[in-house]
Design a protein around this motif. Structure first.
Motif, PDB file in Angstrom:
ATOM      1  N   PHE A  36      -5.678   4.894   8.489  1.00 15.77           N
ATOM      2  CA  PHE A  36      -6.585   5.066   7.360  1.00 15.77           C
ATOM      3  C   PHE A  36      -6.560   6.512   6.892  1.00 15.77           C
ATOM      4  CE2 PHE A  36     -10.689   6.287   5.601  1.00 15.77           C
ATOM      5  CZ  PHE A  36     -10.640   5.499   4.467  1.00 15.77           C
ATOM      6  N   THR A  89      -7.137  -0.689   2.209  1.00 19.53           N
ATOM      7  CA  THR A  89      -6.614  -0.195   3.482  1.00 19.53           C
ATOM      8  C   THR A  89      -7.585  -0.535   4.611  1.00 19.53           C
ATOM      9  OG1 THR A  89      -5.501   1.585   2.328  1.00 19.53           O
ATOM     10  CG2 THR A  89      -5.807   1.859   4.675  1.00 19.53           C
ATOM     11  N   ILE A  90      -8.863  -0.297   4.372  1.00 22.40           N
ATOM     12  CA  ILE A  90      -9.847  -0.634   5.416  1.00 22.40           C
ATOM     13  C   ILE A  90      -9.854  -2.141   5.659  1.00 22.40           C
ATOM     14  CG2 ILE A  90     -12.300  -0.604   6.020  1.00 22.40           C
ATOM     15  CD1 ILE A  90     -12.573   1.970   4.490  1.00 22.40           C
ATOM     16  N   VAL A 147      -6.647  -0.642  18.810  1.00 24.24           N
ATOM     17  CA  VAL A 147      -6.472  -0.937  17.389  1.00 24.24           C
ATOM     18  C   VAL A 147      -7.363  -0.031  16.553  1.00 24.24           C
ATOM     19  CG1 VAL A 147      -6.482  -2.739  15.653  1.00 24.24           C
ATOM     20  CG2 VAL A 147      -5.977  -3.302  17.993  1.00 24.24           C
ATOM     21  N   LEU A 172      -7.924   3.704  -7.341  1.00 27.27           N
ATOM     22  CA  LEU A 172      -7.924   4.533  -6.136  1.00 27.27           C
ATOM     23  C   LEU A 172      -8.938   3.984  -5.131  1.00 27.27           C
ATOM     24  CD1 LEU A 172      -7.612   8.072  -7.739  1.00 27.27           C
ATOM     25  CD2 LEU A 172      -5.833   6.732  -6.639  1.00 27.27           C
ATOM     26  N   LEU A 177      -7.313   1.238  -3.360  1.00 22.89           N
ATOM     27  CA  LEU A 177      -6.376   1.653  -2.312  1.00 22.89           C
ATOM     28  C   LEU A 177      -7.114   1.925  -1.008  1.00 22.89           C
ATOM     29  CD1 LEU A 177      -3.777   4.084  -3.897  1.00 22.89           C
ATOM     30  CD2 LEU A 177      -3.433   1.818  -2.967  1.00 22.89           C
ATOM     31  N   LEU A 178      -8.219   2.652  -1.081  1.00 23.95           N
ATOM     32  CA  LEU A 178      -8.949   2.991   0.143  1.00 23.95           C
ATOM     33  C   LEU A 178      -9.612   1.748   0.736  1.00 23.95           C
ATOM     34  CD1 LEU A 178     -10.537   6.418  -0.852  1.00 23.95           C
ATOM     35  CD2 LEU A 178      -8.328   5.915   0.159  1.00 23.95           C
ATOM     36  N   SER A 216      -6.066   2.191  13.635  1.00 23.55           N
ATOM     37  CA  SER A 216      -6.623   2.044  12.289  1.00 23.55           C
ATOM     38  C   SER A 216      -7.117   3.379  11.756  1.00 23.55           C
ATOM     39  CB  SER A 216      -7.793   1.067  12.299  1.00 23.55           C
ATOM     40  OG  SER A 216      -7.389  -0.162  12.796  1.00 23.55           O
ATOM     41  N   LEU A 238      -6.362  -6.468  11.362  1.00 21.79           N
ATOM     42  CA  LEU A 238      -5.591  -6.427  12.606  1.00 21.79           C
ATOM     43  C   LEU A 238      -6.452  -6.812  13.803  1.00 21.79           C
ATOM     44  CD1 LEU A 238      -3.511  -3.129  12.256  1.00 21.79           C
ATOM     45  CD2 LEU A 238      -2.740  -5.468  11.947  1.00 21.79           C
ATOM     46  N   TRP A 285       9.229   1.924   6.359  1.00 21.85           N
ATOM     47  CA  TRP A 285       7.824   1.523   6.401  1.00 21.85           C
ATOM     48  C   TRP A 285       7.629   0.007   6.349  1.00 21.85           C
ATOM     49  CZ3 TRP A 285       6.653   5.047   1.713  1.00 21.85           C
ATOM     50  CH2 TRP A 285       6.847   4.369   0.513  1.00 21.85           C
ATOM     51  N   VAL A 288       0.946   4.198  -2.925  1.00 22.65           N
ATOM     52  CA  VAL A 288       0.692   5.608  -2.639  1.00 22.65           C
ATOM     53  C   VAL A 288       1.894   6.442  -3.088  1.00 22.65           C
ATOM     54  CG1 VAL A 288       0.250   7.283  -0.822  1.00 22.65           C
ATOM     55  CG2 VAL A 288      -0.866   5.062  -0.742  1.00 22.65           C
ATOM     56  N   VAL A 302      -3.505   9.650  -0.482  1.00 21.99           N
ATOM     57  CA  VAL A 302      -4.065   9.307  -1.797  1.00 21.99           C
ATOM     58  C   VAL A 302      -4.818  10.501  -2.365  1.00 21.99           C
ATOM     59  CG1 VAL A 302      -5.789   7.882  -2.966  1.00 21.99           C
ATOM     60  CG2 VAL A 302      -4.206   6.836  -1.346  1.00 21.99           C
ATOM     61  N   LEU A 315      -6.652  -3.056   7.606  1.00 20.17           N
ATOM     62  CA  LEU A 315      -6.608  -2.595   9.002  1.00 20.17           C
ATOM     63  C   LEU A 315      -7.604  -3.353   9.866  1.00 20.17           C
ATOM     64  CD1 LEU A 315      -6.224   1.248   8.440  1.00 20.17           C
ATOM     65  CD2 LEU A 315      -4.550  -0.274   9.468  1.00 20.17           C
ATOM     66  N   VAL A 340       0.842  -1.199   0.000  1.00 21.17           N
ATOM     67  CA  VAL A 340       0.000   0.000   0.000  1.00 21.17           C
ATOM     68  C   VAL A 340       0.877   1.249   0.000  1.00 21.17           C
ATOM     69  CG1 VAL A 340      -1.684   1.308   1.329  1.00 21.17           C
ATOM     70  CG2 VAL A 340      -1.954  -1.147   1.080  1.00 21.17           C
ATOM     71  N   PHE A 341       1.893   1.266   0.840  1.00 27.79           N
ATOM     72  CA  PHE A 341       2.757   2.442   0.886  1.00 27.79           C
ATOM     73  C   PHE A 341       3.424   2.676  -0.477  1.00 27.79           C
ATOM     74  CE2 PHE A 341       3.343   1.259   5.592  1.00 27.79           C
ATOM     75  CZ  PHE A 341       2.259   2.042   5.954  1.00 27.79           C
TER      76      PHE A 341
END
Lengths: 648, 430
Positions: free
Chosen positions: B145, A374-375, B137, A367, A370-371, B141, A381, B181, A349, B152, A378, A345-346
């Protein structure tokens, strides 16, 4: 020159022979149909795959909308419990096995990968066709469970429920078994093609990242899918012959099934997402007019994801009763998977930085990817953390998480890639404005569908529930509205894409996006063997000398510097070699490419021609009758990979 | 330059994540001084020393509620309550004959789970840490985000294509940046894993002294068996005392899931799995099955009035009175039968209003002659009902042949009063 019958139908189409879509023009209907059904051409097989996958997408999507409609209110809205259970089972099974797993590797990968490599076809064209027919047979069996009462086990087929279910589990698992073989064949084909069909000078680190991604995917397809085959076979044997394997009543172990199942299905998650990452790498680079940032990190992260994905299956089973030690190990390993994903992802970007970003439809999808990814990443996790997973496991939080990854990422990447390469392999342009509206519809509809599900999940709404606590209703209703926005957007996209085949639809130029990989040097649409003359290699993701001469028409202007190792390459030679019968009862009747050399020099990329010439000469050394299969089997000339890797 | 400022952002993110992850531990460590080790001697309540005399006070639970502790260790407690029924009625609503007992009225209360926007109320004292992890978390996040989405969107707007704008050359890779990173997410992941694991060990390790309740799940009912032999389809537990569940399934996989307790555990046939919690807020809470188990998965333990199974956390002393009061079967045989129909889960497959479900309806079945799947006929009488409850597959009906084997056998599971009650109940459903 070309045969008298040859008619150039596309502005940037081939100059001397028909494109692969038109090779049977003017032949009787039977020949034309056989020309599709018995074709060994990777593009035709890929197109048939694509058609099947898009039909499956609509079927799976229809089940999804039925599920969402039923959940509009607590209790019965449109159907009863049993029907609802069948809806979500078929939604899951169709989407996973028929759409997402084959979506990018088998359909788009089949069409694009050989051209991107500058190769005439995949390594094993017959295996490729058999893979497609296995897919068809598997799909028919899986969906064929519907008239026999429909499957109600959930796509995960957990035992002992799947052993006791009164629904036609045997038919469905045989379908899954065949689909597994289809996937293995595709993976095998891709592996060999990437290893053996790279042209001279294209070292591993000159490969577009899409090819790296498909390579990583193929490793998993070949190594993990057999476990699925074995698992469903054991399930079938147990159901059929009552041998105790997974059934506790017969002395079996129900949790063992989960280990087997996720040993495949966790890598399968990466079989689904890594090709999406690959096409995203291509699109982000192209539409930013920048080389992909940290190419090697992205390439390595694909491979490391593929390998790590084999070690984390147990995180699907934190509350299944497996030991705490196993939980600890799997939780730790699960976090290692997060790192390559974050790195990617990094890098994406960072690729945007100082670019020249063109917001065409494929870029909008990128794009969005990407968003959404990311969700999806995350929220992964939360689920990797043991203490939190105990609460969130098997709730809508998990449902939302994996839809963000599978649908929001993979399917969005698939839709983006479809728009990106559609002009190349169909020769038609899709309507750009409508495309952008649909991309926004997908993005908004998707988030409206699945963001509320995170809240529901962490509030404790279990998944696969037909009935629910009334205080969840508002979230379910938001989700249902979103699902319809999403469904309608995708449906419109599928319709206008197929609508481009109508008469009078705008035709596509050779390189509408100014992309740099090899497939954009091929005619649009490509010829049967993809290239009229060998494509010219240049540094991967180099946009410096691509110039937009008219809107959406790009050409290389500056002379291309040949890579040192590119001398008298033979890897492309078979692109030009005459091929014997490709289709039953059909003689290929165009003239040998050598004769058309002069013509291509004028018509094509004039600056390329001098460098291309030696390659064509080399093709004459090949026996004129060598078939593609023969060539795949023939000893491959030593390549200069090692040298290249050393240099770069 | 811009890229460099993003390095700064990401480094800050890493530091913040570290702070959050370790901060959580500090915060949660205070209310939970007990060592997180596997064999921690949890002393959940200052009244624990009183537990030794709990047996004696069993019968007069309402007299000294705060002192009262369940007799987790006393097997004698199982025998007591039957004799000690009467005092219970004095404090709470008496159980009217045939009506609902006070404990059932508690279970019928509306669910009270109002918590935060993201989570239902947290009732399990040992799981408050895992909520802390969730929010840590969550913060992490949100930060990442918005950092990524911000980058972006900012890049997309700043570097969008417009006349005169061209891509500027920039380095195609930057080892320092890429290593940064890679390493920072790695560190974050190490911390998340470590604290997640520590919290998990606390959440899943029961103290040695706990009230043990055995749980049996089948399609689509729960049965909770308390230490005095009391069986119920709702889970009643004491407040402030560790409760350990020993669970097994009679058919397919199920999962015990009480969202307020943050506890979830699959229930597996022919194997025992365990869960435990320490409820600290009395109330009535949802109890769900979280592992897909077929038709009525979403309605496990549904009652005649449509309510689902619940967890009732009793006020101090309430659990002991429940053990005593609920263990006594009162009412006419028909009333007992109607309750048994609900409690034993007959309700999930057999209707009493004539509608079709997984199994045949009870309404109007008494005295009829039915076709058997194995050929022949049978009359629905006392003996047929008894046999069909105890060994359901013995005489399956022809028109339900495909469902034979679905119903668990209740051989030895019912008290004589309950069996007689069911027969009387079916008899009454004309």
């Amino acid at each position: 020159m070309a045969t008298a019958a040859f008619q150039k139908k596309y502005p940037d189409g081939p100059d001397s022979e028909p494109c692969y879509l038109d090779i049977h023009d003017g032949k009787p209907l039977g020949t034309r149909i056989a020309g599709w059904l018995l074709t060994l051409d990777h593009k035709r097989i890929g197109l048939m795959y694509l058609f099947g996958i898009l039909v499956s997408l609509i079927v799976g999507g229809a089940f999804a909308l039925l599920v969402r409609t039923e959940l509009w209110a607590p209790g019965q809205t449109i159907v009863g419990q049993d029907t609802y259970n069948k809806f979500f089972t078929l939604h899951g099974a169709v989407m996973v096995f028929l759409v997402i797993i084959p979506g990018i590797p088998a359909a788009l990968g089949n069409i694009i990968l050989p051209i991107q490599l500058g190769a005439p076809d995949v390594a094993f064209p017959k295996l490729n066709l058999s893979s497609f027919y296995l897919w068809i047979a598997g799909a028919l069996l899986l969906v064929g469970a519907v008239p026999f009462g429909g499957l109600d086990t959930g796509w995960t087929l957990y035992t002992p429920y799947s052993l006791e279910s009164k629904t036609p589990v045997l038919i469905a698992v045989m379908g899954v078994f065949l689909l597994g073989f289809s996937s293995i064949f595709t993976g095998l084909n891709m592996l060999v093609t990437i290893h053996k069909f790279r042209p001279q000078g294209m070292g591993w680190f000159q490969l577009p990242l899409n090819i790296w991604a498909i390579y990583a995917t193929a490793i998993m397809q070949v190594l993990a899918t057999p476990v699925l085959g074995i698992t469903v076979l054991l399930l079938a044997v147990e159901r059929f012959a009552h041998i105790g394997i997974f059934d506790a009543k017969l002395g079996g172990d129900p949790v063992l099934f989960q280990h087997f199942f996720w040993f495949y299905s966790h890598p399968a998650v990466y079989i689904m997402i890594i090709p999406g990452m690959g096409v995203i790498s291509e699109m982000i680079s192209t539409f930013s007019r920048k080389p992909l940032f940290g190419y090697r990190f992205v390439a390595y992260s694909s491979i490391s994801l593929a390998l790590l994905s084999f070690l984390v299956w147990g995180h699907h089973m934190f509350v299944s009763g497996q030991s705490r030690l196993a939980n600890m190990v799997f939780s730790a390993l699960t976090f290692t998977v997060g790192i390559p994903s974050a790195v990617k992802v990094f890098n994406w970007v960072a690729t945007l930085y100082k670019g020249d970003i063109r917001l065409k439809t494929p870029m909008l999808y990128s794009l969005a990817f990407l968003l959404l990814f990311t969700i999806g990443g995350l929220t992964g996790l939360f689920l990797g953390i043991l203490a939190v997973d105990v609460h969130l496991h098997d709730t809508y939080f998990v449902v939302a998480h994996f839809h963000y990854v599978m649908m929001g990422s993979t399917l969005v990447a698939f839709l983006g890639a479809l728009h990106y390469w559609w002009p190349k392999f169909t020769g038609r342009m899709y309507p750009e404005t409508l495309g952008q509206i649909c991309a926004w519809g997908v993005f908004i509809g998707f988030n409206l569908t699945f963001l509320p599900q995170f809240v529901m999940g962490s509030r404790g709404m279990p998944r696969r529930y037909w009935d629910y606590d009334p205080h969840f209703q508002i979230f379910h209703q938001l989700s249902t509205v979103g699902a319809f926005v999403l469904g309608i957007s995708i449906f419109i996209a599928v319709i206008y894409l197929f609508g481009t085949f109508r008469k009078g639809a705008p035709l596509a130029p050779r390189n509408p996006w100014g992309a740099s990989s090899l497939e954009w040097q091929a005619p649009t649409p490509p010829t049967l063997f993809n290239f009229e003359k060998p494509p010219v290699l240049h540094e991967v993701y180099n946009y410096d000398d691509l110039v937009e001469v008219r809107p959406d028409v790009w050409e290389r202007r500056a002379p291309i510097e040949a890579l040192p190792s590119e001398v008298a390459g033979t890897a492309h030679a078979h692109a030009a070699a005459d091929a014997p019968k490709r289709v039953a009862g059909e003689k290929v009747s165009w003239t040998a490419p050598v004769e058309s050399q002069a013509a291509t020099e004028q018509a094509g990329l004039s600056t390329d021609a001098p460098k291309a010439a030696p390659a064509v000469d080399a093709s004459e050394a090949k026996p004129a009758t060598a078939s593609l299969d023969d060539m795949a089997d023939a000893p491959v000339e030593p390549k200069s990979d090692d040298k290249k890797e050393g240099e770069s | 330059m811009k890229l460099r400022s993003y390095i700064g952002v990401i480094v800050t993110a890493g530091v913040l994540a570290w702070g959050l992850a370790s901060g959580v531990d500090h915060v949660v460590a205070q209310p939970q001084p007990a060592a997180p080790g596997a064999t921690a001697q949890v002393t959940p309540d200052p009244t624990q020393p009183a537990a030794g005399s709990a047996d004696a006070s069993q019968g007069s639970a309402q007299a000294s509620p705060p002192v009262d502790q369940p007799a987790a260790q006393g097997s004698a407690a199982g025998a007591d309550p039957k004799a000690a029924t009467p005092p219970a009625g004095a404090a709470a609503a008496p159980a009217p004959k045939g009506g609902k007992g006070w404990w059932e009225l508690l279970a019928d209360r509306p669910i009270s789970e109002e918590g935060t926007y993201w989570m239902p109320k947290g009732v399990n004292r040992v799981a408050h840490d895992s909520d802390g992890m969730f929010y840590a978390v969550y913060a992490l996040s949100i930060f990442f985000f918005f950092a990524i989405a911000g980058a972006v969107i900012y890049f997309t707007i700043k570097y969008r294509h417009r006349p005169g704008h061209k891509a500027e050359p920039s380095s195609g890779h930057n080892d320092a940046l890429e290593i940064t990173w890679t390493v920072i997410p790695t560190l974050i992941c190490v911390f998340l894993f470590y604290y997640g694991w520590r919290t998990y060990v606390k959440v899943v390790t029961p103290p040695q002294k706990a009230v043990e309740i055995s749980v049996e799940a089948w399609r689509w009912s729960w049965e909770f068996t308390h230490q005095n032999g009391l069986k119920d389809s709702d889970l009643h537990v004491p407040v402030g005392t560790p409760v350990r569940l020993v669970m097994t399934s009679r058919d397919v996989l199920h999962a015990f899931y009480a969202p307020v307790m943050r506890v979830k555990q699959d229930i597996i046939p022919r194997r025992y799995t365990y869960a435990w919690f320490l409820a600290d807020k009395p109330g009535t809470y949802r109890l769900n099955c979280a592992e897909y188990c077929g038709t009525d998965h979403s309605q496990m333990g549904k009652k005649a009035d449509g309510r689902r199974a619940v967890v009732v956390v009793h006020e101090p002393g309430g659990y002991e009175r429940y053990l005593a009061d609920a263990n006594v079967i009162t009412g006419t045989p028909e009333e007992i039968g109607a309750k048994t129909y609900e409690k034993k889960g007959c309700i999930s497959c057999h209707s009493v209003d004539g509608s079709a479900k997984v199994g045949p309806t009870f309404k109007g079945s008494w005295g009829t002659t039915i076709q058997l799947a194995g050929g022949g006929t049978a009359v629905v009488n006392e003996d047929y009902i008894r046999e069909s409850i105890e060994v359901p597959s013995a005489k399956g009906r022809a028109n339900y042949a495909s469902q034979i084997g679905s119903m668990p056998a209740f051989d030895g599971q019912l008290k004589p009063e309950e069996l007689a009650g069911l027969i009387a109940y079916i008899k009454s459903l004309k």
